[in-house]
Each structure stands twice: as C-alpha cells, then as structure tokens.
Design an enzyme around this catalytic site. Structure first.
Site, PDB file in Angstrom:
ATOM      1  CG  HIS A  62      -5.649  -1.126   3.080  1.00 18.57           C
ATOM      2  ND1 HIS A  62      -5.429  -0.372   1.962  1.00 18.57           N
ATOM      3  CD2 HIS A  62      -6.986  -1.041   3.297  1.00 18.57           C
ATOM      4  CE1 HIS A  62      -6.556   0.131   1.524  1.00 18.57           C
ATOM      5  NE2 HIS A  62      -7.531  -0.254   2.322  1.00 18.57           N
ATOM      6  CE  LYS A  71       1.774  -1.886   4.300  1.00 18.90           C
ATOM      7  NZ  LYS A  71       0.327  -1.664   4.545  1.00 18.90           N
ATOM      8  CE1 TYR A 131       2.082   2.966  -0.697  1.00 16.13           C
ATOM      9  CE2 TYR A 131       2.548   0.877   0.360  1.00 16.13           C
ATOM     10  CZ  TYR A 131       1.737   1.668  -0.420  1.00 16.13           C
ATOM     11  OH  TYR A 131       0.571   1.163  -0.942  1.00 16.13           O
ATOM     12  CG  ASP A 168     -10.385   1.030   1.879  1.00 14.62           C
ATOM     13  OD1 ASP A 168      -9.609   1.937   1.507  1.00 14.62           O
ATOM     14  OD2 ASP A 168     -10.048  -0.175   1.968  1.00 14.62           O
TER      15      ASP A 168
HETATM   16  C1  LIG Z   1      -1.345  -2.260  -2.691  1.00 16.93           C
HETATM   17  C2  LIG Z   1      -1.210  -2.717  -4.120  1.00 16.93           C
HETATM   18  C3  LIG Z   1      -2.252  -2.567  -5.014  1.00 16.93           C
HETATM   19  N1  LIG Z   1      -2.094  -2.980  -6.306  1.00 16.93           N
HETATM   20  C4  LIG Z   1      -3.210  -2.781  -7.232  1.00 16.93           C
HETATM   21  C5  LIG Z   1      -4.515  -3.426  -6.809  1.00 16.93           C
HETATM   22  C6  LIG Z   1      -5.575  -2.498  -7.344  1.00 16.93           C
HETATM   23  O1  LIG Z   1      -5.898  -2.838  -8.683  1.00 16.93           O
HETATM   24  C7  LIG Z   1      -4.900  -1.121  -7.331  1.00 16.93           C
HETATM   25  C8  LIG Z   1      -5.329  -0.258  -6.158  1.00 16.93           C
HETATM   26  O2  LIG Z   1      -5.159  -1.037  -4.986  1.00 16.93           O
HETATM   27  P1  LIG Z   1      -5.731  -0.529  -3.614  1.00 16.93           P
HETATM   28  O3  LIG Z   1      -7.082   0.099  -3.824  1.00 16.93           O
HETATM   29  O4  LIG Z   1      -5.642  -1.667  -2.630  1.00 16.93           O
HETATM   30  O5  LIG Z   1      -4.700   0.610  -3.249  1.00 16.93           O
HETATM   31  P2  LIG Z   1      -4.604   1.362  -1.828  1.00 16.93           P
HETATM   32  O6  LIG Z   1      -5.985   1.621  -1.284  1.00 16.93           O
HETATM   33  O7  LIG Z   1      -3.694   2.498  -2.018  1.00 16.93           O
HETATM   34  O8  LIG Z   1      -3.910   0.272  -0.903  1.00 16.93           O
HETATM   35  C9  LIG Z   1      -2.822   0.595  -0.055  1.00 16.93           C
HETATM   36  O9  LIG Z   1      -3.362   1.381   0.971  1.00 16.93           O
HETATM   37  C10 LIG Z   1      -2.644   1.496   2.174  1.00 16.93           C
HETATM   38  C11 LIG Z   1      -2.205   2.929   2.333  1.00 16.93           C
HETATM   39  C12 LIG Z   1      -1.546   0.569   2.417  1.00 16.93           C
HETATM   40  O10 LIG Z   1      -0.779   0.723   3.376  1.00 16.93           O
HETATM   41  C13 LIG Z   1      -1.369  -0.613   1.572  1.00 16.93           C
HETATM   42  O11 LIG Z   1      -0.028  -0.659   1.135  1.00 16.93           O
HETATM   43  C14 LIG Z   1      -2.246  -0.728   0.392  1.00 16.93           C
HETATM   44  O12 LIG Z   1      -3.307  -1.606   0.759  1.00 16.93           O
HETATM   45  O13 LIG Z   1      -3.485  -1.385  -7.259  1.00 16.93           O
HETATM   46  C15 LIG Z   1      -0.924  -3.559  -6.769  1.00 16.93           C
HETATM   47  O14 LIG Z   1      -0.804  -3.945  -7.942  1.00 16.93           O
HETATM   48  N2  LIG Z   1       0.107  -3.725  -5.881  1.00 16.93           N
HETATM   49  C16 LIG Z   1       0.028  -3.316  -4.575  1.00 16.93           C
HETATM   50  O15 LIG Z   1       1.019  -3.470  -3.816  1.00 16.93           O
END
Ligand SMILES: Cc1cn([C@H]2C[C@H](O)[C@@H](COP(=O)(O)OP(=O)(O)O[C@H]3O[C@H](C)C(=O)[C@H](O)[C@H]3O)O2)c(=O)[nH]c1=O
Length: 181
Positions: A62, A71, A131, A168
């Site tokens: 991401h 980060k 992070y 993803d």
């Molecule tokens: C990233 C983020 C997500 N969210 C909410 C959005 C979705 O409803 C839920 C899960 O989000 P997501 O599936 O995008 O989470 P990750 O797959 O852990 O995303 C992260 O994955 C990799 C490791 C990264 O480096 C990024 O910081 C980030 O994209 O959290 C938020 O409310 N705030 C945030 O900053």
C-alpha cells in the site's frame, strides 16, 4: 539506538537501545530528538496505527499517491516479514524491493520514506503491528501494488497462498500502478 541504511535510498532499519533487568525490559520506542539526530529526519507524525493479524495474513502493498506517508513501523507481538517496493521513478532502485523481519523479540523498526509501497506477511500465530505516519489516512489517494507481481519478485516467506483483503487481491502490477516522480 542503532540506525542501518539499506539498498533502498532513505529506508532505514532502526534498533532501539533496550534496558533489561530482572523485571523485564524498557526502551524508548520513539524519541523525536534522538530520531532526528541519528537519522537526519525531522518527521512530524500525525497518526498512530495498530493492526492485529493471524499467520499468513498479508497486508500490502500500500501507499498513498497524494498525501504520501512516511511510516515508522514496528511489531509488539509475534513477527512479520516487512517489505517495501521503491515507486520513485527518479530513484536508482525504482521497482526494487527490500524485506526485513520485524518482531516483538528483535524490537527492530523501519523508517519508510514517502514514495515506497509497504506491506507485511505474518510469520507467527498472530502479530500486532504498530506504526506512526507523517500524513493522515486519505482513502481517496490510497493505491495498491500487487503483492506477487513477477516484475518485482518479492520473496515472501509464506506457507501457501496468503490471506488477503479484497482490495489487495485486485491490486495492480508495477507496469500499471501510479508511481512517484
Ligand atoms: C490504513 C487505515 C485504514 N483505516 C480503516 C479502513 C478500513 O475500514 C480498515 C482496514 O483498512 P485496510 O484494510 O486498508 O488496512 P491495512 O490492510 O492494514 O492497510 C495498511 O496496510 C499497510 C501495512 C500499510 O502500510 C498501510 O498503512 C495501510 O494501507 O481500517 C483507517 O481508518 N485508517 C487508516 O489509516
């Protein structure tokens, strides 16, 4: 605190000084003055994030194409294989990847500058990933690079197919994603 450079420009591996005694341990997980003195980076973090994932979960790759985030990442329970891909066209390492194990045991951190795609795969039963980011979450600017793009060739330590979010699963390869100047 020990700072180690990597083949990817600006990407740093940080090992904090850990004070152990018969009670356990203590370490400063972030100290703005020491971080700036030792890395030369004056990062103004605006958000702390915390995720928990089971073995073989892979979150990534991401980045935000606008409001790109720096980060500072670490693991406080379990272990992950943390990976970045350089998406800066002007960089000598554009399209290259770098991976490192982050764990509660090694207490390593990574400073990931803006311009890199980031993700990790969980290598323990569960992992808790914390992070700091230098800009706010902006879903409208979020992009995803395909975790197994053969052009990038990330060597993930996985037992079979990882558990991926729907987002993803449909991420794009390097030849199709938006990149940085
Ligand atoms: C990233 C983020 C997500 N969210 C909410 C959005 C979705 O409803 C839920 C899960 O989000 P997501 O599936 O995008 O989470 P990750 O797959 O852990 O995303 C992260 O994955 C990799 C490791 C990264 O480096 C990024 O910081 C980030 O994209 O959290 C938020 O409310 N705030 C945030 O900053």
């Amino acid at each position: 605190m020990k700072v180690t450079t990597t083949p990817i420009e600006g990407l740093l591996v940080i090992e904090p000084t850990v004070y152990g005694d018969e009670r356990g341990f203590f370490f400063e997980s972030f100290n703005a003055r020491r971080f700036a003195d030792l890395t030369g980076i004056h990062a103004a973090f605006v958000q702390d994030n915390h995720s928990r994932s089971a073995r073989n979960v892979l979150r990534g790759m991401h980045y935000q194409i606008r409001q790109a985030q720096g980060k500072l990442v670490r693991v406080v329970s379990g272990s992950v294989y943390d990976v970045v891909v350089d998406l800066r066209k002007s960089s000598a390492t554009f399209g290259q990847w770098f991976g490192v194990e982050l764990s509660a045991e090694n207490k390593r951190q990574c400073w990931i500058p803006p311009g890199l795609a980031h993700g990790f795969a969980v290598t323990s039963e569960f992992a808790e990933f914390l992070y700091k980011t230098t800009d706010y979450y902006a879903p409208e600017h979020e992009r995803a690079l395909l975790w197994n793009d053969p052009e990038v060739g990330i060597e993930w330590p996985l037992d079979g197919m990882p558990l991926l979010s729907a987002k993803d699963q449909k991420a794009l390869p390097l030849t199709q994603v938006e990149v940085f100047a």
